[in-house]
Design an enzyme around this catalytic site. Structure first.
Site, PDB file in Angstrom:
ATOM      1  N   ALA A  73      50.740  53.945   5.258  1.00  0.00           N
ATOM      2  CA  ALA A  73      51.570  55.123   5.003  1.00  0.00           C
ATOM      3  C   ALA A  73      50.897  56.137   4.080  1.00  0.00           C
ATOM      4  O   ALA A  73      51.169  57.332   4.171  1.00  0.00           O
ATOM      5  CB  ALA A  73      52.919  54.698   4.443  1.00  0.00           C
ATOM      6  N   ASN A 153      61.540  54.022  -2.591  1.00  0.00           N
ATOM      7  CA  ASN A 153      60.949  52.691  -2.774  1.00  0.00           C
ATOM      8  C   ASN A 153      61.385  52.006  -4.065  1.00  0.00           C
ATOM      9  O   ASN A 153      61.283  50.794  -4.178  1.00  0.00           O
ATOM     10  CB  ASN A 153      59.421  52.788  -2.727  1.00  0.00           C
ATOM     11  CG  ASN A 153      58.883  53.943  -3.525  1.00  0.00           C
ATOM     12  OD1 ASN A 153      59.179  55.101  -3.240  1.00  0.00           O
ATOM     13  ND2 ASN A 153      58.121  53.651  -4.540  1.00  0.00           N
ATOM     14  N   GLN A 181      59.930  52.824   3.711  1.00  0.00           N
ATOM     15  CA  GLN A 181      60.839  51.768   3.263  1.00  0.00           C
ATOM     16  C   GLN A 181      62.027  51.574   4.201  1.00  0.00           C
ATOM     17  O   GLN A 181      62.766  50.606   4.068  1.00  0.00           O
ATOM     18  CB  GLN A 181      61.352  52.075   1.840  1.00  0.00           C
ATOM     19  CG  GLN A 181      60.260  52.084   0.785  1.00  0.00           C
ATOM     20  CD  GLN A 181      59.736  50.687   0.457  1.00  0.00           C
ATOM     21  OE1 GLN A 181      60.339  49.669   0.797  1.00  0.00           O
ATOM     22  NE2 GLN A 181      58.602  50.629  -0.209  1.00  0.00           N
ATOM     23  N   THR A 242      37.495  53.497  15.078  1.00  0.00           N
ATOM     24  CA  THR A 242      37.809  52.377  15.966  1.00  0.00           C
ATOM     25  C   THR A 242      39.122  51.723  15.558  1.00  0.00           C
ATOM     26  O   THR A 242      39.327  51.443  14.373  1.00  0.00           O
ATOM     27  CB  THR A 242      36.656  51.351  15.927  1.00  0.00           C
ATOM     28  OG1 THR A 242      35.480  52.028  16.369  1.00  0.00           O
ATOM     29  CG2 THR A 242      36.929  50.150  16.801  1.00  0.00           C
ATOM     30  N   CYS A 328      53.121  48.784 -15.228  1.00  0.00           N
ATOM     31  CA  CYS A 328      51.954  49.251 -15.994  1.00  0.00           C
ATOM     32  C   CYS A 328      50.982  49.999 -15.098  1.00  0.00           C
ATOM     33  O   CYS A 328      49.818  49.628 -14.988  1.00  0.00           O
ATOM     34  CB  CYS A 328      51.227  48.082 -16.623  1.00  0.00           C
ATOM     35  SG  CYS A 328      52.308  46.870 -17.325  1.00  0.00           S
TER      36      CYS A 328
HETATM   37  C1  LIG Z   1      57.728  55.378   0.252  1.00  0.00           C
HETATM   38  C2  LIG Z   1      56.313  54.913   0.377  1.00  0.00           C
HETATM   39  N1  LIG Z   1      55.393  55.718   0.908  1.00  0.00           N
HETATM   40  C3  LIG Z   1      54.117  55.343   1.049  1.00  0.00           C
HETATM   41  C4  LIG Z   1      53.684  54.096   0.645  1.00  0.00           C
HETATM   42  C5  LIG Z   1      52.244  53.708   0.839  1.00  0.00           C
HETATM   43  O1  LIG Z   1      52.111  52.788   1.879  1.00  0.00           O
HETATM   44  P1  LIG Z   1      50.735  52.034   2.230  1.00  0.00           P
HETATM   45  O2  LIG Z   1      50.662  50.897   1.266  1.00  0.00           O
HETATM   46  O3  LIG Z   1      50.882  51.573   3.634  1.00  0.00           O
HETATM   47  O4  LIG Z   1      49.636  53.011   2.069  1.00  0.00           O
HETATM   48  C6  LIG Z   1      54.605  53.216   0.078  1.00  0.00           C
HETATM   49  C7  LIG Z   1      54.163  51.892  -0.407  1.00  0.00           C
HETATM   50  O5  LIG Z   1      54.399  51.520  -1.534  1.00  0.00           O
HETATM   51  C8  LIG Z   1      55.959  53.625  -0.052  1.00  0.00           C
HETATM   52  O6  LIG Z   1      56.890  52.820  -0.568  1.00  0.00           O
END
Ligand SMILES: Cc1ncc(COP(=O)(O)O)c(C=O)c1O
Length: 404
Positions: A73, A153, A181, A242, A328
């Protein structure tokens, strides 16, 4: 019951054994490159990728051709924001996002600001929700993209994505939604929600780490994106490189499973979550729920325990994997920017804990965690001079802490 107990599912999830089983043949036996067009190894890999693409598209009500594979993501968010800005720069130079977005969106927006893009960071209410009217008011003639997450998140609050999507359509602005999420946990329908671009990732939904996707709308409107990398032109030119076939196969299977179990799983995890919430709140005083009381992910619970440092609470229960609101991530132990944006004071932000329930948690584990939280909070409060003073009826806000 086996220790340690894992209750940090917003951070990552284990691979579902069914997804793992589907992946295994694609590491050694069926190892072809999905872009090899001239032999059966390549055709086999391509077929596996296309069947996973269809499984993924089905879960979000998209066309398989609208799925672009990425590494996760973070990359999807970067591709959406930077790809739109580069492609639509002639049309405008303004983005709208919110202060509670993930760093993958916020830091990307900050970088774009340095390149001359104007960014509006919308505030959120005390339940952590973005107000659709605020989105509407922030749109200008120069706005090219709205980027608002589906579910947060940390606090699990679900944003009114469909309303934001409607507003974006009315004004002819593209809508990107970071649904990392939410996908696989709550129903997501890119058509019904008016989403033009959507980021999500496999490792938050019982698939492997290292693969994710960006949904890119193909019609009404057709979204065009400048790629982040130059190369072989894979993924219709939007993401060269790839394809990691085994990971994609696992991601596809994870989506298929999520679609099949979502209703039952959400109900079960919401019941666990409510049991934790009510038992902990009723047994201990001065516990506060962070996030929206009802518009929240079924598996998320975020609580603040007055007079207790979140980090100390975690250290007192090392056999339970949880996350605190002042993780942290920085040397300064800054409290969570999400909780601060919701108007939580530094004290309560520092005392927050996120419980992320998952597919493999049992009721026995839930009961164990409830018991340990109650016991540990009580013990820490007994040692807290502030708690002692508050119990004696002293209003801590009126205390002059300075020693003359
Ligand atoms: C809302 C949100 N966006 C993006 C990410 C990033 O995802 P990835 O670990 O697949 O790069 C996270 C992961 O913590 C997330 O909770």
């Amino acid at each position: 019951m086996k220790l340690p107990v894992y209750m940090d599912s917003h951070s990552t999830t284990p691979v579902d054994p069914r997804a793992l089983e589907a992946m295994l043949p694609y590491f050694a036996e069926k190892f072809g490159n999905a872009a090899s067009r001239n032999h059966s190894f390549g055709w086999e890999a391509e077929q596996a990728v296309e069947s996973a693409r269809a499984q993924i598209a089905r879960l979000i009500h998209a066309d398989p051709k609208e799925i672009v594979f990425t590494s996760g993501a973070t990359e999807s968010d970067n591709l959406a924001l930077k790809g739109v800005v580069e492609m639509y720069r002639e049309k405008g130079d303004h983005l709208i996002t919110a202060v509670t977005e993930h760093r993958a969106v916020l830091d990307t927006a900050r970088r774009l600001e340095k390149q001359g893009i104007q960014v509006t960071y919308l505030p959120v209410g005390e339940d952590g929700r973005v107000d659709p009217d605020a989105v509407r008011e922030a749109i200008t003639e120069r706005t090219i993209l709205i980027s608002i997450m589906l579910a947060n998140n940390e606090i699990g609050t679900i944003n009114p994505a469909a309303e934001i999507g409607r507003i974006a359509k009315e004004r002819g602005v593209l809508f990107h939604c970071d649904a990392t999420q939410g996908v696989g946990k709550i129903p997501v329908d890119v058509e019904a929600m008016g989403i033009d671009l959507m980021s999500f990732t496999s490792h938050k939904m019982y698939g492997p780490k290292g693969v994710g996707a960006l949904y890119v709308r193909k019609k009404n409107p057709r979204v065009r994106l400048a790629p982040l990398f130059d190369g072989g032109g894979h993924e219709r030119g939007m993401r060269s490189g790839t394809l990691p076939v085994p990971l994609i196969v696992g991601f596809g299977k994870a989506c298929e499973i999520a679609g099949a179990v979502m209703t039952e799983e959400s109900a079960r995890l919401a019941r666990f979550r409510d049991k934790m919430l009510h038992t902990i709140m009723e047994t201990l005083g001065e516990v506060y729920l962070n996030g929206h009381p009802t518009e929240r992910l079924p598996h998320n619970l975020n609580l603040s325990f007055a007079y207790v440092e979140g980090e100390s609470l975690l250290m007192g229960m090392k056999e339970i994997a949880l996350s605190s609101g002042s993780a942290c991530t920085s040397a300064s132990l800054e409290p969570s920017y999400v909780l601060k944006a919701m108007g939580r004071g530094a004290d309560l932000a520092h005392s927050s804990i996120r419980f992320g329930l998952g597919r493999f948690n049992t009721e026995e584990e839930v009961d164990y965690v409830i018991g340990r939280v109650i016991e540990t909070v009580r013990r820490l409060r007994e040692m807290s001079p502030l708690y002692e003073m508050a119990r004696e009826g002293i209003d801590l806000k009126t205390v002059n802490w300075k020693v003359d």
